[in-house]
Design a protein around this motif. Sequence first.
Motif, PDB file in Angstrom:
ATOM      1  N   LYS A  46       0.524  -1.109   0.331  1.00  0.00           N
ATOM      2  CA  LYS A  46      -0.160  -0.291  -0.284  1.00  0.00           C
ATOM      3  C   LYS A  46       0.996   1.066  -0.168  1.00  0.00           C
ATOM      4  CE  LYS A  46      -0.573  -0.507   5.059  1.00  0.00           C
ATOM      5  NZ  LYS A  46      -0.907  -0.368   6.221  1.00  0.00           N
ATOM      6  N   CYS A  47       2.303   1.068   0.391  1.00  0.00           N
ATOM      7  CA  CYS A  47       2.994   2.328   0.305  1.00  0.00           C
ATOM      8  C   CYS A  47       3.064   3.183  -1.094  1.00  0.00           C
ATOM      9  CB  CYS A  47       4.439   1.772   0.964  1.00  0.00           C
ATOM     10  SG  CYS A  47       4.338   1.639   2.547  1.00  0.00           S
ATOM     11  N   SER A  48       2.866   2.235  -2.067  1.00  0.00           N
ATOM     12  CA  SER A  48       3.081   1.988  -3.454  1.00  0.00           C
ATOM     13  C   SER A  48       1.545   2.642  -4.189  1.00  0.00           C
ATOM     14  CB  SER A  48       3.021   1.126  -4.373  1.00  0.00           C
ATOM     15  OG  SER A  48       1.853   0.434  -4.855  1.00  0.00           O
ATOM     16  N   ASN A  49      -0.217   2.606  -3.239  1.00  0.00           N
ATOM     17  CA  ASN A  49      -1.039   4.014  -3.315  1.00  0.00           C
ATOM     18  C   ASN A  49      -0.848   4.591  -4.346  1.00  0.00           C
ATOM     19  OD1 ASN A  49      -2.219   1.126  -2.203  1.00  0.00           O
ATOM     20  ND2 ASN A  49      -2.742   3.199  -0.573  1.00  0.00           N
ATOM     21  N   PRO A  50      -1.061   4.936  -5.798  1.00  0.00           N
ATOM     22  CA  PRO A  50      -1.234   6.515  -6.472  1.00  0.00           C
ATOM     23  C   PRO A  50      -1.033   7.399  -6.075  1.00  0.00           C
ATOM     24  CG  PRO A  50      -2.475   4.411  -7.473  1.00  0.00           C
ATOM     25  CD  PRO A  50      -2.392   4.053  -6.340  1.00  0.00           C
ATOM     26  N   ASN A  51      -2.188   7.821  -5.330  1.00  0.00           N
ATOM     27  CA  ASN A  51      -2.390   8.932  -5.127  1.00  0.00           C
ATOM     28  C   ASN A  51      -0.852   9.061  -2.994  1.00  0.00           C
ATOM     29  OD1 ASN A  51      -3.544   9.909  -6.369  1.00  0.00           O
ATOM     30  ND2 ASN A  51      -5.879   8.996  -5.961  1.00  0.00           N
ATOM     31  N   GLY A  52      -0.868   8.637  -3.546  1.00  0.00           N
ATOM     32  CA  GLY A  52       0.426   8.551  -1.994  1.00  0.00           C
ATOM     33  C   GLY A  52      -0.343   8.206  -0.522  1.00  0.00           C
ATOM     34  N   HIS A  53       0.428   8.622   0.785  1.00  0.00           N
ATOM     35  CA  HIS A  53       0.160   8.667   1.850  1.00  0.00           C
ATOM     36  C   HIS A  53       1.215   9.464   2.938  1.00  0.00           C
ATOM     37  CE1 HIS A  53       3.085   5.630   1.625  1.00  0.00           C
ATOM     38  NE2 HIS A  53       3.058   5.591   3.033  1.00  0.00           N
ATOM     39  N   GLY A  54       0.566   9.603   3.614  1.00  0.00           N
ATOM     40  CA  GLY A  54       1.622  10.508   4.714  1.00  0.00           C
ATOM     41  C   GLY A  54       2.398   9.561   6.090  1.00  0.00           C
ATOM     42  N   HIS A  55       3.545  10.723   6.497  1.00  0.00           N
ATOM     43  CA  HIS A  55       4.084   9.496   8.104  1.00  0.00           C
ATOM     44  C   HIS A  55       4.233  10.980   8.505  1.00  0.00           C
ATOM     45  CE1 HIS A  55       4.251   6.218   6.384  1.00  0.00           C
ATOM     46  NE2 HIS A  55       4.907   6.526   4.862  1.00  0.00           N
ATOM     47  N   ASN A  56       4.173  11.384  10.072  1.00  0.00           N
ATOM     48  CA  ASN A  56       4.702  12.038  11.216  1.00  0.00           C
ATOM     49  C   ASN A  56       6.171  11.614  11.660  1.00  0.00           C
ATOM     50  OD1 ASN A  56       2.481  14.291  11.402  1.00  0.00           O
ATOM     51  ND2 ASN A  56       2.330  12.373  12.201  1.00  0.00           N
ATOM     52  N   TYR A  57       7.242  11.758  10.189  1.00  0.00           N
ATOM     53  CA  TYR A  57       8.371  11.816  10.954  1.00  0.00           C
ATOM     54  C   TYR A  57       9.348  12.685  11.928  1.00  0.00           C
ATOM     55  CZ  TYR A  57       8.626  10.091   5.647  1.00  0.00           C
ATOM     56  OH  TYR A  57       7.849   9.674   4.321  1.00  0.00           O
ATOM     57  N   GLU A  58      10.504  11.139  12.591  1.00  0.00           N
ATOM     58  CA  GLU A  58      10.971  12.495  13.791  1.00  0.00           C
ATOM     59  C   GLU A  58      12.381  12.085  13.425  1.00  0.00           C
ATOM     60  OE1 GLU A  58       8.470  11.015  17.823  1.00  0.00           O
ATOM     61  OE2 GLU A  58      10.754   9.657  17.145  1.00  0.00           O
ATOM     62  N   MET A  59      12.772  13.194  13.490  1.00  0.00           N
ATOM     63  CA  MET A  59      14.795  12.333  12.896  1.00  0.00           C
ATOM     64  C   MET A  59      15.411  12.923  13.962  1.00  0.00           C
ATOM     65  SD  MET A  59      15.980  14.760   9.462  1.00  0.00           S
ATOM     66  CE  MET A  59      15.976  16.378   9.994  1.00  0.00           C
TER      67      MET A  59
END
Length: 138
Positions: free
Chosen positions: A32-45
């Motif tokens: 599902k990470c390749s879903n055409p319309n994308g998706h979001g994350h809250n990244y910690e760095m």
Amino acid sequence: MLYITRKFHFSASHRVYNPALSDDENFKLYGKCSNPNGHGHNYEMEITVAGKINNETGYVMDLSELKNIVESSVISKVDHKNLNLDVDFMSGILPSTENIAKAIWDELESLINNKNRKLHSIKIRETINNSVEYTGED
Ligand code: NI
């Protein structure tokens, strides 16, 4: 040698896919990470810098200087952006967490390193379970 670390946060969307492959092949590889319309994350760095203590300041590096460098050269470019489309230093790069960490390393290394300190690691957490750490070595 001492190691200092500062944590940053950014929210961004992406689609993990290889344009050389079909949608079906991408779905097999990335789910599902390749879903055409994308998706979001809250990244910690977490950015870690290694160095010696400056006898005048007592610091390896002033963390507010590190904050300013990372915010102006990375966070301002990725926060609330689409990593496939909006970010100059990610152009043409498949936005896996591994590749994001390497691309951010390339942005920061020359801005942080001097004779007393050097960029040691970049750790990016994409989800509670998944994170990547890059130390600049291939
Ligand atoms: Ni994702």
